[in-house]
Write an enzyme that holds these catalytic residues in place. Structure first.
Site, PDB file in Angstrom:
ATOM      1  N   HIS A   6       0.847  -1.198   0.000  1.00  0.00           N
ATOM      2  CA  HIS A   6       0.000   0.000   0.000  1.00  0.00           C
ATOM      3  C   HIS A   6       0.876   1.238   0.000  1.00  0.00           C
ATOM      4  O   HIS A   6       2.102   1.142   0.072  1.00  0.00           O
ATOM      5  CB  HIS A   6      -1.009  -0.023   1.150  1.00  0.00           C
ATOM      6  CG  HIS A   6      -0.430   0.046   2.536  1.00  0.00           C
ATOM      7  ND1 HIS A   6       0.377  -0.948   3.056  1.00  0.00           N
ATOM      8  CD2 HIS A   6      -0.526   0.996   3.506  1.00  0.00           C
ATOM      9  CE1 HIS A   6       0.725  -0.615   4.302  1.00  0.00           C
ATOM     10  NE2 HIS A   6       0.196   0.568   4.589  1.00  0.00           N
ATOM     11  N   HIS A   8       1.414   3.893   2.018  1.00  0.00           N
ATOM     12  CA  HIS A   8       1.986   4.624   3.159  1.00  0.00           C
ATOM     13  C   HIS A   8       3.509   4.668   3.069  1.00  0.00           C
ATOM     14  O   HIS A   8       4.145   3.706   2.625  1.00  0.00           O
ATOM     15  CB  HIS A   8       1.537   3.988   4.483  1.00  0.00           C
ATOM     16  CG  HIS A   8       0.096   4.276   4.801  1.00  0.00           C
ATOM     17  ND1 HIS A   8      -0.655   3.494   5.639  1.00  0.00           N
ATOM     18  CD2 HIS A   8      -0.717   5.285   4.384  1.00  0.00           C
ATOM     19  CE1 HIS A   8      -1.881   4.003   5.730  1.00  0.00           C
ATOM     20  NE2 HIS A   8      -1.946   5.075   4.978  1.00  0.00           N
ATOM     21  N   ASP A  53       5.914   4.394   5.086  1.00  0.00           N
ATOM     22  CA  ASP A  53       6.744   3.360   5.720  1.00  0.00           C
ATOM     23  C   ASP A  53       6.672   2.024   4.960  1.00  0.00           C
ATOM     24  O   ASP A  53       7.176   1.005   5.432  1.00  0.00           O
ATOM     25  CB  ASP A  53       6.367   3.182   7.201  1.00  0.00           C
ATOM     26  CG  ASP A  53       4.938   2.711   7.404  1.00  0.00           C
ATOM     27  OD1 ASP A  53       4.030   3.235   6.727  1.00  0.00           O
ATOM     28  OD2 ASP A  53       4.730   1.813   8.242  1.00  0.00           O
ATOM     29  N   HIS A  54       6.062   2.050   3.764  1.00  0.00           N
ATOM     30  CA  HIS A  54       6.032   0.862   2.901  1.00  0.00           C
ATOM     31  C   HIS A  54       6.591   1.144   1.504  1.00  0.00           C
ATOM     32  O   HIS A  54       6.860   0.214   0.749  1.00  0.00           O
ATOM     33  CB  HIS A  54       4.603   0.312   2.811  1.00  0.00           C
ATOM     34  CG  HIS A  54       4.076  -0.076   4.159  1.00  0.00           C
ATOM     35  ND1 HIS A  54       4.021  -1.373   4.600  1.00  0.00           N
ATOM     36  CD2 HIS A  54       3.646   0.691   5.195  1.00  0.00           C
ATOM     37  CE1 HIS A  54       3.561  -1.395   5.850  1.00  0.00           C
ATOM     38  NE2 HIS A  54       3.331  -0.151   6.229  1.00  0.00           N
ATOM     39  N   HIS A  61      -7.443  -1.042   5.664  1.00  0.00           N
ATOM     40  CA  HIS A  61      -6.428  -0.107   6.178  1.00  0.00           C
ATOM     41  C   HIS A  61      -6.307   1.074   5.206  1.00  0.00           C
ATOM     42  O   HIS A  61      -6.343   2.230   5.604  1.00  0.00           O
ATOM     43  CB  HIS A  61      -5.102  -0.856   6.329  1.00  0.00           C
ATOM     44  CG  HIS A  61      -3.961  -0.026   6.797  1.00  0.00           C
ATOM     45  ND1 HIS A  61      -3.907   0.530   8.053  1.00  0.00           N
ATOM     46  CD2 HIS A  61      -2.804   0.346   6.179  1.00  0.00           C
ATOM     47  CE1 HIS A  61      -2.768   1.202   8.189  1.00  0.00           C
ATOM     48  NE2 HIS A  61      -2.086   1.116   7.065  1.00  0.00           N
ATOM     49  N   ASP A  86      -0.131  -4.002   6.158  1.00  0.00           N
ATOM     50  CA  ASP A  86      -0.781  -3.543   7.391  1.00  0.00           C
ATOM     51  C   ASP A  86      -2.232  -3.996   7.458  1.00  0.00           C
ATOM     52  O   ASP A  86      -3.096  -3.296   7.995  1.00  0.00           O
ATOM     53  CB  ASP A  86      -0.741  -2.004   7.488  1.00  0.00           C
ATOM     54  CG  ASP A  86       0.665  -1.471   7.715  1.00  0.00           C
ATOM     55  OD1 ASP A  86       1.600  -2.279   7.869  1.00  0.00           O
ATOM     56  OD2 ASP A  86       0.819  -0.233   7.725  1.00  0.00           O
ATOM     57  N   HIS A 123       4.791  -4.961  10.485  1.00  0.00           N
ATOM     58  CA  HIS A 123       5.190  -4.287  11.733  1.00  0.00           C
ATOM     59  C   HIS A 123       5.339  -5.281  12.881  1.00  0.00           C
ATOM     60  O   HIS A 123       4.621  -6.276  12.941  1.00  0.00           O
ATOM     61  CB  HIS A 123       4.150  -3.238  12.148  1.00  0.00           C
ATOM     62  CG  HIS A 123       4.111  -2.033  11.267  1.00  0.00           C
ATOM     63  ND1 HIS A 123       4.915  -0.934  11.477  1.00  0.00           N
ATOM     64  CD2 HIS A 123       3.379  -1.755  10.165  1.00  0.00           C
ATOM     65  CE1 HIS A 123       4.660  -0.017  10.551  1.00  0.00           C
ATOM     66  NE2 HIS A 123       3.730  -0.496   9.734  1.00  0.00           N
TER      67      HIS A 123
HETATM   68 FE    FE Z   1       2.772   0.609   8.085  1.00  0.00          FE
HETATM   69 ZN    ZN Z   2       0.078   1.497   6.597  1.00  0.00          ZN
END
Ligand code: FE
Ligand code: ZN
Length: 249
Positions: free
Chosen positions: A57, A59, A61-62, A116, A139, A177
């Site tokens: 996805h 975001h 942090d991905h 999410h 996530d 995570h």
């Molecule tokens: Fe994340």
């Molecule tokens: Zn995320």
């Protein structure tokens, strides 16, 4: 005869995992690179060449590591949700639920798992003989938990979790995570009588005290100990999600 595909994890940032797939050869693929530097170092140390980047996805942090990885390996494919092209602009291969593609000689299947985010996808690596399927679910499903509903409904998350559950108990779950201990401490408060959750929490606390990851999990373990996975309907999932969002353990 080629060596089995191995999955490795690289812990980055506070609690993110970047996953590396590699087989017998020099080729490798990474899933959800939050950052580039430690991933470049990890691959270079092992003499591996990056062939593909997979995103679950949009975001940061991905996807945050993609530009740096492409600088080092400009030929690498970038696979992501075609529907999220605007938010994952570096993608070279847009995919959608039901798509299948080959990577490092192995077949991967794309599963749509909104909740999410609206275009969140997961990747299932089909097993070779005697091996378990590998699931990269970003996530959506966490060990002992699920992602927050930023853009989706409880109905969507419920059906996404059901799609993942259908992959089978032996499927190894690589979630993005390290949230497991907090998730299980919360779950143990919600269901204090649940023996399976208490046992798993104790095991997970042991792993964490040794600095070890709790990933991969398995679909079977989540079916037994994950309250979101066990939610009977969307109303139950909504209630759990709301409770967890406010929980400060
Ligand atoms: Fe994340
Ligand atoms: Zn995320």
């Amino acid at each position: 005869m080629h060596a089995a595909t191995t999955v490795s994890l690289i812990p980055v940032l506070n609690d993110n995992y970047v996953f590396v797939l590699h087989g017998g050869g020099r080729g490798a693929a990474v899933v959800d690179p939050a950052v580039a530097e430690p991933v470049v170092a990890w691959l270079e140390e092992r003499g591996l060449e990056l062939e593909a980047i997979l995103h679950t996805h949009h975001h940061n942090d991905h996807i945050g590591g993609a530009p740096g990885l492409l600088q080092r390996w400009p030929q690498a494919a970038v696979i992501a949700s075609a529907a999220d092209r605007e938010r994952i602009p570096l993608q070279t291969q847009g995919v959608q639920g039901g798509d299948q593609f080959m990577l490092l000689g192995r077949r991967l299947r794309v599963i749509e798992v909104p909740g999410h985010t609206r275009h969140h996808i997961a990747y299932a690596l089909e097993p070779e003989a005697e091996e378990a399927p590998e699931l990269f679910c970003g996530d959506t499903l966490f060990a002992g938990g699920c992602g927050r509903l930023f853009e989706g409904t409880p109905e969507q998350m419920l059906s996404s979790l059901q799609s993942l559950s259908a992959l089978g108990a032996d499927t190894r779950v690589w979630c993005a995570h390290e949230y497991t201990e907090g998730n299980l401490r919360w779950a143990a408060e919600v269901e204090p009588e649940n023996e399976a959750i208490r046992k798993r929490l104790a095991f997970v606390q042991q792993l964490r005290s040794e600095g070890r990851p709790t990933i991969p999990s398995s679909i079977g373990l989540e079916q037994a100990t994950n309250l979101f996975m066990r939610a009977k309907n969307a109303a139950a999932l909504r209630q759990l999600r709301g409770h967890k969002d406010l929980w400060r353990g």
